[in-house]
Design a protein around this motif. Structure first.
Motif, PDB file in Angstrom:
ATOM      1  N   VAL A 165     -12.463 -26.205 -17.024  1.00  0.00           N
ATOM      2  CA  VAL A 165     -12.609 -24.822 -16.588  1.00  0.00           C
ATOM      3  C   VAL A 165     -11.197 -24.301 -16.347  1.00  0.00           C
ATOM      4  N   VAL A 166     -10.858 -23.177 -16.968  1.00  0.00           N
ATOM      5  CA  VAL A 166      -9.506 -22.622 -16.837  1.00  0.00           C
ATOM      6  C   VAL A 166      -9.485 -21.689 -15.634  1.00  0.00           C
ATOM      7  N   LYS A 167      -8.593 -21.978 -14.702  1.00  0.00           N
ATOM      8  CA  LYS A 167      -8.502 -21.188 -13.487  1.00  0.00           C
ATOM      9  C   LYS A 167      -7.493 -20.060 -13.706  1.00  0.00           C
ATOM     10  N   VAL A 168      -7.990 -18.822 -13.667  1.00  0.00           N
ATOM     11  CA  VAL A 168      -7.165 -17.640 -13.919  1.00  0.00           C
ATOM     12  C   VAL A 168      -7.095 -16.826 -12.632  1.00  0.00           C
ATOM     13  N   PRO A 169      -5.883 -16.478 -12.166  1.00  0.00           N
ATOM     14  CA  PRO A 169      -5.785 -15.736 -10.908  1.00  0.00           C
ATOM     15  C   PRO A 169      -5.774 -14.226 -11.108  1.00  0.00           C
ATOM     16  N   HIS A 170      -6.262 -13.512 -10.097  1.00  0.00           N
ATOM     17  CA  HIS A 170      -5.959 -12.095 -10.013  1.00  0.00           C
ATOM     18  C   HIS A 170      -4.433 -11.953  -9.944  1.00  0.00           C
ATOM     19  N   THR A 171      -3.905 -10.990 -10.643  1.00  0.00           N
ATOM     20  CA  THR A 171      -2.440 -10.847 -10.737  1.00  0.00           C
ATOM     21  C   THR A 171      -1.886  -9.732  -9.867  1.00  0.00           C
ATOM     22  N   GLY A 172      -2.752  -8.894  -9.300  1.00  0.00           N
ATOM     23  CA  GLY A 172      -2.293  -7.861  -8.385  1.00  0.00           C
ATOM     24  C   GLY A 172      -1.306  -6.904  -9.033  1.00  0.00           C
ATOM     25  N   PRO A 173      -0.356  -6.376  -8.264  1.00  0.00           N
ATOM     26  CA  PRO A 173       0.602  -5.410  -8.802  1.00  0.00           C
ATOM     27  C   PRO A 173       1.754  -6.062  -9.559  1.00  0.00           C
ATOM     28  N   ILE A 174       1.717  -7.385  -9.665  1.00  0.00           N
ATOM     29  CA  ILE A 174       2.821  -8.143 -10.262  1.00  0.00           C
ATOM     30  C   ILE A 174       2.677  -8.154 -11.775  1.00  0.00           C
ATOM     31  N   GLY A 175       3.786  -8.053 -12.484  1.00  0.00           N
ATOM     32  CA  GLY A 175       3.767  -8.041 -13.940  1.00  0.00           C
ATOM     33  C   GLY A 175       4.807  -8.969 -14.524  1.00  0.00           C
ATOM     34  N   PRO A 176       4.857  -9.080 -15.852  1.00  0.00           N
ATOM     35  CA  PRO A 176       5.809  -9.974 -16.508  1.00  0.00           C
ATOM     36  C   PRO A 176       7.267  -9.698 -16.164  1.00  0.00           C
ATOM     37  N   PHE A 224       7.823  -9.267  -2.565  1.00  0.00           N
ATOM     38  CA  PHE A 224       7.602  -8.384  -3.692  1.00  0.00           C
ATOM     39  C   PHE A 224       7.961  -6.965  -3.279  1.00  0.00           C
ATOM     40  N   PRO A 225       8.686  -6.208  -4.106  1.00  0.00           N
ATOM     41  CA  PRO A 225       9.209  -4.908  -3.686  1.00  0.00           C
ATOM     42  C   PRO A 225       8.151  -3.828  -3.492  1.00  0.00           C
ATOM     43  N   LEU A 226       6.980  -3.980  -4.104  1.00  0.00           N
ATOM     44  CA  LEU A 226       5.931  -2.969  -3.984  1.00  0.00           C
ATOM     45  C   LEU A 226       4.815  -3.441  -3.059  1.00  0.00           C
ATOM     46  N   ARG A 227       4.095  -2.469  -2.487  1.00  0.00           N
ATOM     47  CA  ARG A 227       2.886  -2.833  -1.758  1.00  0.00           C
ATOM     48  C   ARG A 227       1.853  -3.363  -2.737  1.00  0.00           C
ATOM     49  N   TYR A 228       0.931  -4.132  -2.192  1.00  0.00           N
ATOM     50  CA  TYR A 228      -0.127  -4.724  -3.023  1.00  0.00           C
ATOM     51  C   TYR A 228      -0.947  -3.667  -3.750  1.00  0.00           C
ATOM     52  N   ASP A 229      -0.948  -2.416  -3.243  1.00  0.00           N
ATOM     53  CA  ASP A 229      -1.778  -1.354  -3.828  1.00  0.00           C
ATOM     54  C   ASP A 229      -0.946  -0.273  -4.527  1.00  0.00           C
ATOM     55  N   GLY A 237       0.666  -0.802  -7.630  1.00  0.00           N
ATOM     56  CA  GLY A 237       0.960  -1.275  -8.976  1.00  0.00           C
ATOM     57  C   GLY A 237       0.406  -0.378 -10.061  1.00  0.00           C
ATOM     58  N   HIS A 238       0.435  -0.913 -11.282  1.00  0.00           N
ATOM     59  CA  HIS A 238      -0.041  -0.203 -12.469  1.00  0.00           C
ATOM     60  C   HIS A 238      -1.290  -0.916 -12.987  1.00  0.00           C
ATOM     61  N   PRO A 239      -2.248  -0.173 -13.559  1.00  0.00           N
ATOM     62  CA  PRO A 239      -3.464  -0.821 -14.068  1.00  0.00           C
ATOM     63  C   PRO A 239      -3.200  -1.997 -14.998  1.00  0.00           C
ATOM     64  N   ARG A 240      -2.162  -1.921 -15.830  1.00  0.00           N
ATOM     65  CA  ARG A 240      -1.921  -3.019 -16.774  1.00  0.00           C
ATOM     66  C   ARG A 240      -1.586  -4.317 -16.040  1.00  0.00           C
ATOM     67  N   ASP A 241      -0.982  -4.197 -14.850  1.00  0.00           N
ATOM     68  CA  ASP A 241      -0.666  -5.390 -14.066  1.00  0.00           C
ATOM     69  C   ASP A 241      -1.882  -5.855 -13.257  1.00  0.00           C
ATOM     70  N   TYR A 242      -2.556  -4.917 -12.599  1.00  0.00           N
ATOM     71  CA  TYR A 242      -3.741  -5.286 -11.840  1.00  0.00           C
ATOM     72  C   TYR A 242      -4.785  -5.984 -12.710  1.00  0.00           C
ATOM     73  N   GLY A 277       5.229  -9.166   6.702  1.00  0.00           N
ATOM     74  CA  GLY A 277       5.353 -10.601   6.443  1.00  0.00           C
ATOM     75  C   GLY A 277       4.187 -11.186   5.689  1.00  0.00           C
ATOM     76  N   ASN A 278       3.037 -10.491   5.710  1.00  0.00           N
ATOM     77  CA  ASN A 278       1.839 -11.002   5.035  1.00  0.00           C
ATOM     78  C   ASN A 278       1.403 -10.111   3.874  1.00  0.00           C
ATOM     79  N   ASP A 279       2.326  -9.303   3.373  1.00  0.00           N
ATOM     80  CA  ASP A 279       2.168  -8.542   2.128  1.00  0.00           C
ATOM     81  C   ASP A 279       1.144  -7.419   2.194  1.00  0.00           C
ATOM     82  N   PHE A 280       0.746  -7.014   3.399  1.00  0.00           N
ATOM     83  CA  PHE A 280      -0.048  -5.794   3.527  1.00  0.00           C
ATOM     84  C   PHE A 280       0.856  -4.579   3.342  1.00  0.00           C
ATOM     85  N   LEU A 281       2.118  -4.734   3.716  1.00  0.00           N
ATOM     86  CA  LEU A 281       3.142  -3.718   3.513  1.00  0.00           C
ATOM     87  C   LEU A 281       4.295  -4.322   2.727  1.00  0.00           C
ATOM     88  N   ALA A 282       5.149  -3.451   2.170  1.00  0.00           N
ATOM     89  CA  ALA A 282       6.281  -3.900   1.357  1.00  0.00           C
ATOM     90  C   ALA A 282       7.539  -4.024   2.223  1.00  0.00           C
TER      91      ALA A 282
END
Length: 388
Positions: free
Chosen positions: A153-164, A177-182, A184-189, A267-272
């Protein structure tokens, strides 16, 4: 018999002649009136088509062969991520003694041997931000060569606002991470969703992971995953921390508690990182918004609201073979609270859709109680005084 039936027997069968664990026998009618017998992967089954003792299944989060071995006949899945593989085993000299295992391939091969054919093995992609899909397929093919198509079974994670182009920031300095979790761009989410969908389209079963909020569930189901997850410990801890700081501010009016809240949220990534000077009323409003999504029924504070909501989404889905993994737990209450939740009338009929997973040491403790020690003391003393 289908080609799949023959392949399963050839690759996973034993000298006993029965069907291997982890498969159910399925008979289908052909157009010409004859019957076709197939073996369908289903970890709810033991050898020779026997159902496992309960529809509720168990899993372990570990790649340590010594911890897993006692569970070999009791679990239906083993799941791992890079943190479990490297931080908690391969690079820990207290666990991987004398560097007995050098690579993830070696340890997965050994764990698969211990657990046998009836147990799935979920292996997480090392870099979901790889832009060359062929590289990801090569990694998956390597795991398939170790485990076989039926068990992998291949484990694939949600990628959030993070991109390549932005994931390297996680590896530099403090890893913030420089941006808030919310922000990001749809292509990254949706990168994780697309990976899950593309792998599923190629015949791989997918364990879609990093699900902390129940609103992630209906979106994750669009990729037709084999497993979805509900991470419990982190969400409950965050709920209690935010609730505690807000209660302290309410009681005292001291803005120092809101300053602590802001620091904790950064510190827990709710804010940037750039939110160090964010208005405290805005911080309070954002924290309250999170808490509004974490309402337990009847005032319960068991941290299982995400599990309950995810199960409801799964029950209403058109994916009868998908299961929810309840994972990430600790403490004296969480496992008993889960077993209590699963006896609620709403969820009894959904046991076949659930796996409970945690590290094998934590899971093992729930086989015991204080009275086990008390009674064993009595019994062993009595046995030691038997007449010669």
């Amino acid at each position: 018999m289908t080609t799949t039936f023959r392949d399963v027997i050839d690759t996973l069968g034993d000298a006993g002649g029965g069907t291997p664990a982890g498969f159910r026998i399925e008979v289908r009618d052909r157009h010409d009136g004859s019957a076709e017998i197939d073996l369908v992967r289903d970890i709810g089954y033991d050898r020779d088509g026997r159902s496992r003792p309960t529809p509720l299944l168990f899993s372990v989060d570990s790649v340590n062969p010594r911890d897993i071995a006692p569970w070999s006949n009791l679990v239906a899945n083993m799941t791992c991520n890079p943190g479990i593989v490297y931080d908690l085993f391969l690079n820990d000299p207290t666990k991987n003694v004398n560097r007995e295992y050098k690579t993830i391939d070696e340890v997965i091969g050994e764990v698969a041997r211990i657990l046998g054919p009836g147990c799935d093995v979920s292996v997480e992609l090392h870099n979901p931000y790889e832009t060359d899909f062929s590289v990801i397929l090569e990694e998956v093919a390597r795991y398939e060569s170790i485990l076989g198509r039926h068990r992998l079974v291949v484990k694939v994670p949600h990628t959030g606002p993070i991109g390549p182009s932005t994931y390297p920031s996680l590896l530099e300095g403090d890893g913030r991470f420089p941006l808030r979790y919310d922000q990001g761009h749809p292509r990254d989410y949706l990168r994780g969703h697309q990976l899950a969908y593309d792998l599923q389209e190629r015949g791989y079963r997918v364990n879609f992971t990093l699900m902390f909020e129940p609103h992630q569930t209906p979106l994750a189901l669009q990729a037709r995953p084999y497993f979805i997850n509900a991470f419990l410990r982190n969400r409950l801890g965050a709920t209690r921390r935010m609730r505690g700081l807000i209660a302290a501010w309410d009681a005292s009016g001291d803005e120092a508690f809101l300053v602590q809240l802001r620091s904790w949220m950064i510190g827990n990534d709710f804010l940037a990182p750039g939110d160090e000077d964010l208005d405290l009323i805005k911080v309070l409003s954002m924290a309250m918004s999170h808490l509004r999504q974490r309402q337990a029924p009847s005032g319960l504070d068991d941290g299982l609201d995400a599990a309950r909501q995810s199960l409801r989404w799964l029950a209403g889905s058109n994916l009868p073979d998908s299961r929810l993994i309840l994972c990430s737990m600790e403490g004296d209450d969480m496992f008993p609270d889960i077993t209590r939740m699963l006896t609620e009338p709403e969820f009894v009929s959904l046991h076949h859709r659930v796996l409970i997973t945690t590290d094998p040491v934590y899971l093992s403790r729930w086989t015991s109680s204080p009275q086990v020690v008390s009674y064993q003391r009595r019994f062993m003393k009595a046995a030691a005084t038997q007449p010669v």
